[in-house]
Design an enzyme around this catalytic site. Sequence first.
Site, short mmCIF file in Angstrom:
data_model
loop_
_atom_site.label_atom_id
_atom_site.label_comp_id
_atom_site.label_asym_id
_atom_site.label_seq_id
_atom_site.Cartn_x
_atom_site.Cartn_y
_atom_site.Cartn_z
CE LYS A 1 -1.43 1.65 4.13
NZ LYS A 1 -0.99 3.02 4.51
CG ASN A 2 2.41 2.57 3.34
OD1 ASN A 2 1.37 3.09 3.18
ND2 ASN A 2 2.75 2.36 4.51
NE ARG B 1 -1.37 11.80 8.23
CZ ARG B 1 -1.08 12.90 8.51
NH1 ARG B 1 -2.19 13.69 9.30
NH2 ARG B 1 -0.20 14.02 8.45
CB CYS C 1 -4.72 10.36 12.25
SG CYS C 1 -2.97 9.43 12.08
NE ARG D 1 0.89 10.07 10.30
CZ ARG D 1 0.28 9.14 9.35
NH1 ARG D 1 -0.87 8.53 9.80
NH2 ARG D 1 1.12 8.75 8.49
CG ASP E 1 3.87 1.14 9.41
OD1 ASP E 1 3.86 1.77 8.37
OD2 ASP E 1 3.42 2.11 10.39
NE ARG F 1 -6.93 4.19 5.84
CZ ARG F 1 -6.18 5.02 6.11
NH1 ARG F 1 -6.39 5.50 7.43
NH2 ARG F 1 -5.59 5.95 5.36
C1 EPZ Z 1 4.36 7.07 6.38
O1 EPZ Z 1 3.54 7.95 6.95
C2 EPZ Z 1 3.68 5.72 6.13
N1 EPZ Z 1 2.38 6.01 5.37
C3 EPZ Z 1 3.14 5.38 7.62
O2 EPZ Z 1 2.43 3.98 7.39
C4 EPZ Z 1 4.53 4.95 8.43
O3 EPZ Z 1 3.75 4.54 9.80
C5 EPZ Z 1 5.24 6.09 8.71
O4 EPZ Z 1 5.70 6.66 7.24
C6 EPZ Z 1 6.64 6.11 9.22
O5 EPZ Z 1 7.26 4.76 8.79
C7 EPZ Z 1 2.64 6.19 4.16
O6 EPZ Z 1 3.61 5.61 3.53
C8 EPZ Z 1 1.30 6.31 3.36
P1 EPZ Z 1 6.65 10.38 8.38
P2 EPZ Z 1 4.22 9.70 6.97
O7 EPZ Z 1 6.36 11.77 7.56
O8 EPZ Z 1 4.92 9.64 5.82
C9 EPZ Z 1 6.83 13.73 11.70
C10 EPZ Z 1 0.60 2.52 7.82
O9 EPZ Z 1 0.34 2.05 8.97
N2 EPZ Z 1 6.97 14.57 10.75
O10 EPZ Z 1 7.65 9.42 8.04
O11 EPZ Z 1 2.92 10.21 7.30
C11 EPZ Z 1 5.48 12.66 12.00
O12 EPZ Z 1 4.66 13.43 13.00
C12 EPZ Z 1 0.80 4.05 7.90
O13 EPZ Z 1 0.74 2.17 6.76
C13 EPZ Z 1 6.86 15.80 11.01
O14 EPZ Z 1 6.90 16.30 11.99
O15 EPZ Z 1 5.24 9.37 8.29
C14 EPZ Z 1 6.31 11.54 12.95
O16 EPZ Z 1 6.47 11.75 14.07
C15 EPZ Z 1 0.79 4.56 9.51
N3 EPZ Z 1 6.63 16.83 10.05
C16 EPZ Z 1 7.41 11.28 11.94
O17 EPZ Z 1 7.79 12.63 11.35
C17 EPZ Z 1 6.34 16.32 8.72
O18 EPZ Z 1 6.48 17.41 7.90
C18 EPZ Z 1 7.63 10.33 10.78
O19 EPZ Z 1 6.50 10.76 9.85
C19 EPZ Z 1 6.48 15.21 8.39
C20 EPZ Z 1 6.48 14.20 9.47
#
Ligand code: EPZ
Length: 441
Positions: A22-23, A93, A117, A122, A309, A401
Amino acid sequence: MDKFLISGGRALNGSVAISGAKNSALPCMAAALLTAETVTLHNLPYARDIITQRRLLEDLGATVLTPELRTHKINAAHIEVFEAPYELVKTMRASVLALGPLLARFGKAKVSLPGGCAIGTRPIDLHLKGFELLGAEVRLEGGNVVARAPQDGRLIGAIVNFEKVTVTGTENLLMAATLARGKTVLHNAACEPEISDLCELLNRMGARVRGSGTPTIEIEGVEALGGAQHTIIPDRIETGTFIVAAAITDGELIIKDCQPEHLTSVIEQLREVGVNIEELNQSTLRVTRGTALRAKNVTTEPHPKFPTDMQAQYMALMTQAEGEAIITETVFENRFMHASELQRMGAQIHLNGRIATVTGPTKLTGAPVLASDLRASASLVLAGLVAQGETVIERVYHIDRGYERIETKLRAVGANIQRLRESVTAPLSEDAAPDATALAS
Ligand code: EPZ
């Protein structure tokens, strides 16, 4: 809303095939917005987020043909709308992944700011800072991100240092930089396998991306991108979930169509707690257990470390392990929603901020529980498989999802799991596939 009814206590046995990731599918579908030519994606998972992403692309004006269930032919020659509305973004998202491609190709984009969420606030501040470094003017207006490229409509290559590793942030900037004027370098970029898969597609479309899978990615911008065909990688998190399903039920599973090298940290961790994981070949694993599980601490971190995850599924497994396991969640600030539901089933879990301490083994008993997010619902399914008696999991739309027909796959290897539909309480017949309209709800 659908529910799952699980009668636990059966050891799983048989073979299961892993679906596409999915990702990886979500950013690869968004990448089709970068060109007027057709992008054909194979091995897409039949999951609700893919249907939502398809709907977003069609709302923007793209056509999406489905010659067969897991193949989409996406053509974005006639994009008329440059906005991802709140109605869609609030359900997924990852809709923010439209921002980079729209801004890069059309010089403008409007995307609803995704709220927080269940697992954390996030924010997308790092995405937006990156676009500003590439010369875009970015402002927030009425809950929307409104972004505009410089005068001539083209972004400008730049050096981006991510303060934090962000997966979709890396993907958004990657896609934007492919059509920028000059070179972009992303530092502290995410290294997840899904990033490399996206880069493979982009390079097939004519982009010049180097360094994917490492913290430094270089992108030489080009005038335009073309069409391409691409097969999405297997889902490493679905693979990990089924490894845990075999281990927690003390069963034996052959896991096919997976890619073990994408979840090395998970396989190593599970071997150390007593799970036998054999690589029969590059895409097949054989999982058994045989001995008692040993508790072991784990800390979630960006790839290649232990993925967040898989944290919830690992917690469910640790309820059956001998000893105390300390689970530290460093990626998201609120990703223990499943713990209180596991406690309802009899698990011994102590929470302290981002640290959960699981003491085991405990005999879980079936109970009505509530899914709060995608991976939390997977951990409740795993707990239900080992619990004595019946477990009813509500809000399984969360699991739909990101998992393709998980109850059908589990039933095929001996689990006693049924989907109870809100309207018709009688369980679905053996291999009834969830129809698209139900998934899209
Ligand atoms: C991706 O989410 C995945 N989703 C998530 O999978 C996964 O948990 C996550 O990466 C971490 O591996 C998809 O690929 C669609 P991040 P993403 O930006 O990109 C902070 C699942 O279960 N952050 O790497 O949204 C954020 O809050 C889902 O399949 C900022 O502060 O995650 C978090 O604490 C859930 N500012 C950390 O960084 C930003 O602009 C990592 O988030 C962006 C992120």
